[in-house]
Write a protein that holds these residues in place. Structure first.
Motif, PDB file in Angstrom:
ATOM      1  N   ILE A 177      79.288 103.322  57.990  1.00  0.00           N
ATOM      2  CA  ILE A 177      79.287 104.565  57.957  1.00  0.00           C
ATOM      3  C   ILE A 177      78.963 104.606  56.986  1.00  0.00           C
ATOM      4  O   ILE A 177      78.202 105.149  56.302  1.00  0.00           O
ATOM      5  N   ILE A 178      79.966 103.399  56.029  1.00  0.00           N
ATOM      6  CA  ILE A 178      80.404 103.673  54.319  1.00  0.00           C
ATOM      7  C   ILE A 178      78.423 103.281  53.985  1.00  0.00           C
ATOM      8  O   ILE A 178      77.892 103.825  52.572  1.00  0.00           O
ATOM      9  N   ILE A 179      77.660 102.162  54.532  1.00  0.00           N
ATOM     10  CA  ILE A 179      76.397 101.703  54.071  1.00  0.00           C
ATOM     11  C   ILE A 179      75.350 102.808  53.862  1.00  0.00           C
ATOM     12  O   ILE A 179      74.743 103.095  52.648  1.00  0.00           O
ATOM     13  N   PRO A 180      75.223 103.890  54.870  1.00  0.00           N
ATOM     14  CA  PRO A 180      74.350 104.234  54.640  1.00  0.00           C
ATOM     15  C   PRO A 180      74.487 105.366  53.769  1.00  0.00           C
ATOM     16  O   PRO A 180      73.681 105.869  52.715  1.00  0.00           O
ATOM     17  N   LEU A 181      75.600 105.939  53.652  1.00  0.00           N
ATOM     18  CA  LEU A 181      76.707 107.342  52.959  1.00  0.00           C
ATOM     19  C   LEU A 181      76.128 106.720  51.665  1.00  0.00           C
ATOM     20  O   LEU A 181      75.873 107.525  51.021  1.00  0.00           O
ATOM     21  N   ALA A 182      76.705 105.140  50.676  1.00  0.00           N
ATOM     22  CA  ALA A 182      76.490 104.903  49.647  1.00  0.00           C
ATOM     23  C   ALA A 182      75.039 105.088  50.001  1.00  0.00           C
ATOM     24  O   ALA A 182      74.697 105.176  47.884  1.00  0.00           O
ATOM     25  N   LEU A 183      74.143 104.518  50.256  1.00  0.00           N
ATOM     26  CA  LEU A 183      72.545 104.290  49.703  1.00  0.00           C
ATOM     27  C   LEU A 183      72.462 105.157  49.588  1.00  0.00           C
ATOM     28  O   LEU A 183      71.737 105.583  48.464  1.00  0.00           O
ATOM     29  N   GLY A 184      72.012 106.738  50.157  1.00  0.00           N
ATOM     30  CA  GLY A 184      71.773 107.380  49.795  1.00  0.00           C
ATOM     31  C   GLY A 184      72.088 108.464  48.919  1.00  0.00           C
ATOM     32  O   GLY A 184      71.903 109.311  48.115  1.00  0.00           O
ATOM     33  N   GLY A 185      73.666 108.383  48.628  1.00  0.00           N
ATOM     34  CA  GLY A 185      73.866 108.956  47.424  1.00  0.00           C
ATOM     35  C   GLY A 185      73.452 108.695  45.916  1.00  0.00           C
ATOM     36  O   GLY A 185      73.557 108.619  45.294  1.00  0.00           O
ATOM     37  N   ILE A 186      73.318 106.932  45.923  1.00  0.00           N
ATOM     38  CA  ILE A 186      73.087 106.244  44.880  1.00  0.00           C
ATOM     39  C   ILE A 186      71.411 106.757  44.998  1.00  0.00           C
ATOM     40  O   ILE A 186      71.087 107.074  43.829  1.00  0.00           O
ATOM     41  N   THR A 187      70.736 107.283  45.361  1.00  0.00           N
ATOM     42  CA  THR A 187      69.299 107.481  45.935  1.00  0.00           C
ATOM     43  C   THR A 187      69.679 108.613  45.428  1.00  0.00           C
ATOM     44  O   THR A 187      68.613 109.485  44.745  1.00  0.00           O
ATOM     45  N   GLY A 188      70.140 109.369  45.672  1.00  0.00           N
ATOM     46  CA  GLY A 188      70.439 110.994  45.595  1.00  0.00           C
ATOM     47  C   GLY A 188      70.583 111.001  43.587  1.00  0.00           C
ATOM     48  O   GLY A 188      70.415 112.246  43.043  1.00  0.00           O
TER      49      GLY A 188
ATOM     50  N   TRP B 204      71.848 115.171  54.932  1.00  0.00           N
ATOM     51  CA  TRP B 204      71.474 114.328  55.005  1.00  0.00           C
ATOM     52  C   TRP B 204      73.188 113.272  55.013  1.00  0.00           C
ATOM     53  O   TRP B 204      72.693 112.357  55.285  1.00  0.00           O
ATOM     54  N   THR B 205      74.306 114.385  54.297  1.00  0.00           N
ATOM     55  CA  THR B 205      75.490 113.388  54.620  1.00  0.00           C
ATOM     56  C   THR B 205      75.597 113.364  56.240  1.00  0.00           C
ATOM     57  O   THR B 205      75.727 112.320  56.221  1.00  0.00           O
ATOM     58  N   ILE B 206      74.812 114.620  56.872  1.00  0.00           N
ATOM     59  CA  ILE B 206      75.479 114.294  58.509  1.00  0.00           C
ATOM     60  C   ILE B 206      74.540 113.261  59.194  1.00  0.00           C
ATOM     61  O   ILE B 206      74.877 112.668  59.996  1.00  0.00           O
ATOM     62  N   LEU B 207      73.483 113.387  58.334  1.00  0.00           N
ATOM     63  CA  LEU B 207      72.710 112.185  59.474  1.00  0.00           C
ATOM     64  C   LEU B 207      72.876 111.174  59.403  1.00  0.00           C
ATOM     65  O   LEU B 207      72.965 109.720  59.661  1.00  0.00           O
ATOM     66  N   TYR B 208      73.096 110.908  57.636  1.00  0.00           N
ATOM     67  CA  TYR B 208      73.584 109.065  57.438  1.00  0.00           C
ATOM     68  C   TYR B 208      74.612 108.321  57.849  1.00  0.00           C
ATOM     69  O   TYR B 208      74.791 108.248  58.779  1.00  0.00           O
TER      70      TYR B 208
ATOM     71  N   LEU C  53      76.159 110.235  61.222  1.00  0.00           N
ATOM     72  CA  LEU C  53      75.074 110.158  62.425  1.00  0.00           C
ATOM     73  C   LEU C  53      74.554 108.233  62.577  1.00  0.00           C
ATOM     74  O   LEU C  53      74.982 107.862  63.766  1.00  0.00           O
ATOM     75  N   MET C  54      73.332 107.978  61.520  1.00  0.00           N
ATOM     76  CA  MET C  54      72.976 107.297  61.797  1.00  0.00           C
ATOM     77  C   MET C  54      74.016 105.841  61.705  1.00  0.00           C
ATOM     78  O   MET C  54      74.011 104.447  62.469  1.00  0.00           O
ATOM     79  N   GLY C  55      75.018 106.097  60.953  1.00  0.00           N
ATOM     80  CA  GLY C  55      76.272 104.397  60.696  1.00  0.00           C
ATOM     81  C   GLY C  55      76.961 104.424  61.982  1.00  0.00           C
ATOM     82  O   GLY C  55      77.537 103.518  62.408  1.00  0.00           O
ATOM     83  N   ILE C  56      77.296 105.321  63.015  1.00  0.00           N
ATOM     84  CA  ILE C  56      78.215 105.812  64.155  1.00  0.00           C
ATOM     85  C   ILE C  56      77.199 105.155  65.063  1.00  0.00           C
ATOM     86  O   ILE C  56      77.496 104.027  65.772  1.00  0.00           O
ATOM     87  N   SER C  57      75.821 105.349  64.728  1.00  0.00           N
ATOM     88  CA  SER C  57      74.976 104.525  66.256  1.00  0.00           C
ATOM     89  C   SER C  57      75.371 103.422  66.150  1.00  0.00           C
ATOM     90  O   SER C  57      75.150 102.931  66.924  1.00  0.00           O
TER      91      SER C  57
END
Length: 158
Positions: free
Chosen positions: A17-28, A56-60, A62-66
């Motif tokens: 979960i942290i990987i996509p959230l962190a990368l999305g945060g950096i992109t933000g 995007w936070t929710i989707l990232y 969900l992406m990590g959970i999946s």
């Protein structure tokens, strides 16, 4: 009766979960100074800009959970892992192309590639685990909607 805590499973889900959230945060952070969404002519159904980071936070997450579900089952083969990380990379570059570079047409082509990758990922996830695949449906729907918004912004702001 003692409750057993599976620390390995907790770590797997947390990291996934942290990987996509962190990368999305950096992109933000990279794109935050270049966001001109409110100043652009927008197509019908365009949501307010404050909604995007929430979605995007929710989707990232969900992406990590999946992805964690699939990894936890031992079903994360090369094809699943490859499409997951490639779509994440394509996802993270889209806002840079759209906002920082302001190449709206290239951003549309890029997001169509993302649409295909997310659809492929969703199908592959579903074949490995039904829940993991279904958790990607909001992501697929949102990216398709974002594609419409991207095209609309491009056409209205030529």
């Amino acid at each position: 009766m003692a409750i057993q805590i599976n620390w390995e499973k907790i770590k797997l889900y947390a990291v996934s979960i942290i990987i996509p959230l962190a990368l999305g945060g950096i992109t933000g952070l990279i794109t935050s100074g270049a966001m001109d969404y409110e100043m652009l002519d927008q197509p019908p159904l365009s949501p307010p800009s404050f909604l995007f980071p929430v979605v995007w936070t929710i989707l990232y997450a969900l992406m990590g959970i999946s992805f964690a579900i699939i990894k936890d089952k031992g079903a994360a083969d090369t094809s699943v892992t490859w499409v997951y990380y490639v779509q994440l990379f394509v996802n993270l570059l889209w806002p840079v192309i759209f906002f920082n570079l302001k190449w709206r047409l290239l951003a549309f082509v890029w997001i169509v590639i993302l649409d295909v990758l997310v659809a492929v990922m969703t199908v592959r996830f579903y074949k490995k685990d039904r829940t993991a695949g279904l958790l990607q449906l909001p992501y697929l729907a949102w990216v398709l909607f974002a594609s419409y918004l991207n095209l609309g912004v491009y056409l209205l702001n030529i």
